[in-house]
Design a protein around this motif. Structure first.
Motif, PDB file in Angstrom:
ATOM      1  N   ILE A  35       0.755  -1.204  -0.039  1.00 49.76           N
ATOM      2  CA  ILE A  35       0.077   0.043   0.044  1.00 49.76           C
ATOM      3  C   ILE A  35       0.837   1.163   0.063  1.00 49.76           C
ATOM      4  O   ILE A  35       0.573   2.322  -0.840  1.00 49.76           O
ATOM      5  CB  ILE A  35      -0.927  -0.119   1.286  1.00 49.76           C
ATOM      6  CG1 ILE A  35      -1.987  -1.273   1.152  1.00 49.76           C
ATOM      7  CG2 ILE A  35      -1.639   1.350   1.197  1.00 49.76           C
ATOM      8  CD1 ILE A  35      -2.819  -1.390   2.282  1.00 49.76           C
ATOM      9  N   VAL A  63       0.602   4.239  -2.751  1.00 45.72           N
ATOM     10  CA  VAL A  63       0.303   5.698  -2.621  1.00 45.72           C
ATOM     11  C   VAL A  63       1.395   6.455  -2.864  1.00 45.72           C
ATOM     12  O   VAL A  63       1.297   7.571  -3.494  1.00 45.72           O
ATOM     13  CB  VAL A  63      -0.365   5.717  -0.852  1.00 45.72           C
ATOM     14  CG1 VAL A  63      -0.444   7.330  -0.895  1.00 45.72           C
ATOM     15  CG2 VAL A  63      -1.400   4.715  -0.661  1.00 45.72           C
ATOM     16  N   VAL A  78      -8.040   0.435  -6.084  1.00 44.09           N
ATOM     17  CA  VAL A  78      -7.944  -0.588  -5.146  1.00 44.09           C
ATOM     18  C   VAL A  78      -9.017  -1.630  -5.545  1.00 44.09           C
ATOM     19  O   VAL A  78     -10.158  -1.613  -5.977  1.00 44.09           O
ATOM     20  CB  VAL A  78      -8.671  -0.116  -3.953  1.00 44.09           C
ATOM     21  CG1 VAL A  78      -8.746  -1.446  -2.789  1.00 44.09           C
ATOM     22  CG2 VAL A  78      -8.014   0.882  -3.447  1.00 44.09           C
ATOM     23  N   GLU A 106     -12.444   0.942  -5.591  1.00 40.80           N
ATOM     24  CA  GLU A 106     -12.402   2.482  -5.489  1.00 40.80           C
ATOM     25  C   GLU A 106     -11.287   3.068  -6.116  1.00 40.80           C
ATOM     26  O   GLU A 106     -10.211   2.246  -6.207  1.00 40.80           O
ATOM     27  CB  GLU A 106     -12.391   2.894  -3.952  1.00 40.80           C
ATOM     28  CG  GLU A 106     -12.846   4.056  -3.970  1.00 40.80           C
ATOM     29  CD  GLU A 106     -12.932   4.489  -2.266  1.00 40.80           C
ATOM     30  OE1 GLU A 106     -13.447   3.908  -1.394  1.00 40.80           O
ATOM     31  OE2 GLU A 106     -12.592   5.628  -2.004  1.00 40.80           O
ATOM     32  N   VAL A 138      -8.729   5.887  -5.865  1.00 33.59           N
ATOM     33  CA  VAL A 138      -8.547   7.116  -4.818  1.00 33.59           C
ATOM     34  C   VAL A 138      -7.356   7.990  -5.424  1.00 33.59           C
ATOM     35  O   VAL A 138      -6.249   7.570  -5.751  1.00 33.59           O
ATOM     36  CB  VAL A 138      -8.005   6.446  -3.606  1.00 33.59           C
ATOM     37  CG1 VAL A 138      -7.676   7.558  -2.734  1.00 33.59           C
ATOM     38  CG2 VAL A 138      -8.754   5.087  -3.058  1.00 33.59           C
ATOM     39  N   ARG A 174      -3.703   6.573   2.638  1.00 33.75           N
ATOM     40  CA  ARG A 174      -3.022   5.122   3.343  1.00 33.75           C
ATOM     41  C   ARG A 174      -4.175   4.328   4.215  1.00 33.75           C
ATOM     42  O   ARG A 174      -4.214   3.081   4.002  1.00 33.75           O
ATOM     43  CB  ARG A 174      -1.928   5.396   4.123  1.00 33.75           C
ATOM     44  CG  ARG A 174      -0.810   4.089   4.172  1.00 33.75           C
ATOM     45  CD  ARG A 174      -0.028   3.977   5.258  1.00 33.75           C
ATOM     46  NE  ARG A 174       0.590   2.842   4.850  1.00 33.75           N
ATOM     47  CZ  ARG A 174       0.013   1.650   5.528  1.00 33.75           C
ATOM     48  NH1 ARG A 174      -0.963   1.553   5.726  1.00 33.75           N
ATOM     49  NH2 ARG A 174       1.120   0.597   5.291  1.00 33.75           N
ATOM     50  N   ARG A 207      -7.281   4.605   4.548  1.00 33.98           N
ATOM     51  CA  ARG A 207      -8.692   4.545   3.719  1.00 33.98           C
ATOM     52  C   ARG A 207      -8.402   3.137   2.836  1.00 33.98           C
ATOM     53  O   ARG A 207      -9.040   2.481   2.819  1.00 33.98           O
ATOM     54  CB  ARG A 207      -8.936   5.565   2.790  1.00 33.98           C
ATOM     55  CG  ARG A 207     -10.239   5.546   2.059  1.00 33.98           C
ATOM     56  CD  ARG A 207     -10.886   6.799   1.764  1.00 33.98           C
ATOM     57  NE  ARG A 207     -11.562   6.905   0.635  1.00 33.98           N
ATOM     58  CZ  ARG A 207     -11.745   7.724  -0.289  1.00 33.98           C
ATOM     59  NH1 ARG A 207     -11.155   8.923   0.058  1.00 33.98           N
ATOM     60  NH2 ARG A 207     -12.500   7.759  -1.028  1.00 33.98           N
ATOM     61  N   ILE A 208      -7.420   3.187   2.273  1.00 34.76           N
ATOM     62  CA  ILE A 208      -7.030   1.881   1.355  1.00 34.76           C
ATOM     63  C   ILE A 208      -6.659   0.625   2.283  1.00 34.76           C
ATOM     64  O   ILE A 208      -7.271  -0.370   2.064  1.00 34.76           O
ATOM     65  CB  ILE A 208      -5.782   2.268   0.234  1.00 34.76           C
ATOM     66  CG1 ILE A 208      -6.169   3.296  -0.599  1.00 34.76           C
ATOM     67  CG2 ILE A 208      -5.205   0.917  -0.282  1.00 34.76           C
ATOM     68  CD1 ILE A 208      -4.945   3.622  -1.292  1.00 34.76           C
ATOM     69  N   GLU A 209      -6.026   0.916   3.457  1.00 33.29           N
ATOM     70  CA  GLU A 209      -5.636  -0.212   4.507  1.00 33.29           C
ATOM     71  C   GLU A 209      -7.028  -0.703   4.829  1.00 33.29           C
ATOM     72  O   GLU A 209      -7.185  -1.916   4.934  1.00 33.29           O
ATOM     73  CB  GLU A 209      -5.011   0.461   5.406  1.00 33.29           C
ATOM     74  CG  GLU A 209      -4.633  -0.721   6.508  1.00 33.29           C
ATOM     75  CD  GLU A 209      -3.268  -1.107   6.515  1.00 33.29           C
ATOM     76  OE1 GLU A 209      -2.318  -0.282   6.424  1.00 33.29           O
ATOM     77  OE2 GLU A 209      -3.066  -2.361   6.793  1.00 33.29           O
TER      78      GLU A 209
END
Lengths: 297, 358
Positions: free
Chosen positions: A215, A219, A227, A242, A244, A266, A268-270
């Protein structure tokens, strides 16, 4: 709400949005007959666009189909639904307009470093002398001009991937596809190569689609992070959860890892990839390995 | 350190490896010497030197038990006992006898007028092998590479090749003679039958083992199918192909024995058979050892050459070895070197165009 035009990040995204679309992926699906004759769906209804000179990363847990996606883009695998358009023309097979850097080392071991970089140029019917001088320029760009006459087995893993990048770029692709190119490298080399890649991208007019499971890597490198999620009840195949945008200025620096904007993206993706789980309620039993020593349990 | 060399996956030091290589030959030789020269080891027969009053005659080889019985019998009857020394059966000559046979094989004319000399037999065998293997390789290697590269072709070709592969090459002997006559042609054909079908399958398999990533990388760089074959697949499999050929060359020698016994007999295996009929087992051994030596030396030389053919595989080559190789191959490379030298003085090549930086 539109942001102030003075915001360089917003300005940058506005500029990207104004550029023409290079890669257009529409409702892409891919299924194949797996073991036991069962149909396995690798990708389900994936749609996105990549604009010129954009740096796009695709991140996802293993099994979400990100490698399949990049192989379809490269033309090395075939989709069963939807379409992939490069500059408006459908992708039917591998071609020099889509350069690829693989996770494994794929330099041709029987060619010297410079001959490896010349390979794509010679496939494009360029004369050997011209191909050679052009290849040396690309090697210079990745900082390996001094290794031009070395054999691939004499290079370190990081150097090999830099040559692979030079080789892919030398063929002047419209888009550079990278399938976890730094996955096999140690963390230090990996960080160096990430910086190196961004520097090259600053100097070369190329669009990048970069696949990774890391991740932070996704990013830090990207303008935009896709994602991908593994199949679930609603989606029979890997699907696009998503896209991002990464609101960080370019050029990127390592210090940006500490910016709140970076952390927010980070996080949010995590959370998308690894939804937080409640901690185990009870204390788990501990296996004692020895009776000697003090009582630490 | 020496102890760890003998562990599973151990790494014997270079010095020990050399010793082991020698030992590989010296140990069997030592065993052979012991069997031959230590009279109390084996030696199951007695060579009659003096028959005495027994029914034996001088020069006969008698089983030890029968000899002992005869001696006991003679003692009981009050006759003169037979005398003799313990020997090995006639089919196990001593090393020095075989060495002498090797020497005399090359220096003395054949027993019957018109029979070929040993070196002629040997030369004939090598010619047959060379032609058979060459024909086999000229067709088998390209077909194998194509089968390994194009799955559809592999499905079409390999089942039938696999079917024929299981038929022993000697089975084709009568057919080869009927079609090709009795001279060398059917012999070459047997070698071809024996090696070709194996070769197609082995080469196809070697080709399939080439890293898919290399082929895919070349495809993304715009290589056409034809160029994939010539610029990626063939160079990529060359080192393994070379090893395959070394192994298959050994197979060719196996079929030689059969090939030389069909039609008009000839060559080294005819020599071995003929000497067997004369019960000249020292010559038989000499012939067998000669085949082994040719095979071993060929393989060592090919292996040595192989280290220079593929400098990119990262094999260590000593400076002396490299110099020797350069000296040996100089005549072969001379035209190439001259061509490069000539190109350097080409007026157009002298002023290379500045690459366009824009």
């Amino acid at each position: 709400m539109p942001e102030a035009p003075s915001d360089p990040v917003a300005e940058r995204f506005r500029r990207i949005a104004a550029r023409p679309v290079v890669l257009d992926v529409r409702a892409l699906g891919m299924s194949f007959r797996g073991a036991g004759g069962k149909t396995v769906q690798a990708l389900h209804d994936v749609s996105f666009q990549v604009r010129r000179r954009e740096f796009l990363t695709v991140v996802g847990a293993s099994g979400c189909g990100k490698s399949t996606l990049v192989r379809i883009l490269a033309g090395l695998a075939h989709h069963t639904a939807g379409e992939v358009l490069l500059d408006g023309r459908p992708v039917t097979g591998p071609g020099p307009d889509r350069g690829m850097v693989f996770q494994g080392y794929t330099l041709f071991p029987w060619l010297t470093v410079v001959r490896n970089v010349m390979f794509g140029l010679e496939m494009g019917d360029m004369g050997r002398d011209q191909a050679r001088s052009e290849a040396l320029l690309w090697l210079d760009l990745v900082g390996l001009a001094s290794k031009a006459e070395a054999w691939p087995h004499q290079l370190s893993g990081g150097q090999r991937q830099r040559v692979a990048i030079a080789r892919a770029l030398a063929a002047r692709p419209r888009i550079l596809l990278m399938d976890e190119p730094f996955g096999a490298l140690d963390p230090q080399t990996r960080a160096t190569l990430q910086e190196h890649l961004l520097q090259i991208w600053q100097q070369v007019d190329v669009t990048v689609v970069f696949i990774t499971h890391d991740i932070d890597e996704a990013v830090w490198l990207a303008d935009r992070v896709l994602v991908l999620q593994p199949p679930d009840q609603d989606h029979p195949g890997g699907w696009l959860a998503e896209a991002v945008e990464v609101p960080l200025p370019v050029p990127r620096t390592r210090a940006m890892h500490d910016l709140p904007a970076y952390r927010a993206v980070r996080e949010r993706i995590e959370r998308l990839i690894r939804p937080p789980r409640p901690p185990a309620a009870e204390r788990l039993p501990v296996f004692k390995m020895t009776a000697a020593g003090d009582e630490v349990l | 350190m020496v102890r760890s060399a003998w562990r599973v996956g151990g790494d014997p030091p270079a010095r020990l490896s050399g010793v082991l290589w020698l030992g590989a030959f010296l140990l069997p030789l030592a065993a052979w010497c012991a069997l031959s020269y230590l009279p109390w080891l084996w030696h199951p027969q007695v060579l009659i030197a003096e028959p005495g009053d027994s029914s034996f005659s001088a020069g006969m080889r008698i089983e030890r038990a029968a000899f002992a019985a005869a001696v006991a019998e003679a003692a009981r009857q009050g006759q003169r006992p037979p005398q003799g020394g313990r020997v090995n059966p006639v089919f196990l000559p001593a090393p020095h006898e075989v060495a002498r046979a090797l020497w005399t094989g090359f220096t003395t004319p054949p027993l019957r007028r018109g029979d070929p000399w040993l070196h002629q037999s040997l030369g004939h065998s090598i010619t047959v092998i060379a032609w058979g293997f060459l024909i086999s390789a000229l067709v088998g290697v390209p077909l194998g590479v194509l089968c390994g590269s194009v799955p559809a072709l592999s499905r079409l070709v390999e089942p039938f090749v696999d079917f024929i592969r299981y038929m022993p090459a000697p089975a084709f002997g009568a057919l080869c003679v009927a079609v090709l006559g009795i001279n060398d042609a059917p012999k070459v054909a047997i070698i071809v039958v024996g090696t070709f079908f194996q070769m197609v399958l082995v080469v196809a398999n070697t080709t399939r083992q080439l890293d898919r990533g290399l082929v895919e990388a070349a495809q993304t760089l715009g290589a056409s199918d034809k160029r994939l074959l010539t610029r990626v697949i063939v160079p990529g499999i060359l080192p393994n192909l070379y090893t395959d050929m070394r192994i298959l060359l050994g197979w060719a020698w196996t079929y030689l024995i059969v090939a030389e016994l069909i039609g008009a007999s000839s060559g080294i295996s005819w020599y071995i058979n003929q000497q067997g009929k004369y019960r000249a087992y020292d010559n038989v051994f000499a012939g067998i050892i000669l085949i082994g030596l040719i095979g071993l030396v060929t393989d060592l030389v090919l292996g040595w050459i192989g280290r220079f053919l593929f400098p990119w595989s990262g094999q260590q080559v000593s400076r002396a070895s490299a110099l020797a190789f350069a000296a040996v191959t100089l005549p072969l490379r001379l035209p190439w070197l001259l061509l490069r030298l000539a190109r350097r003085y080409d007026p157009k090549a002298a002023r290379p165009q500045e690459p366009d930086h824009a």
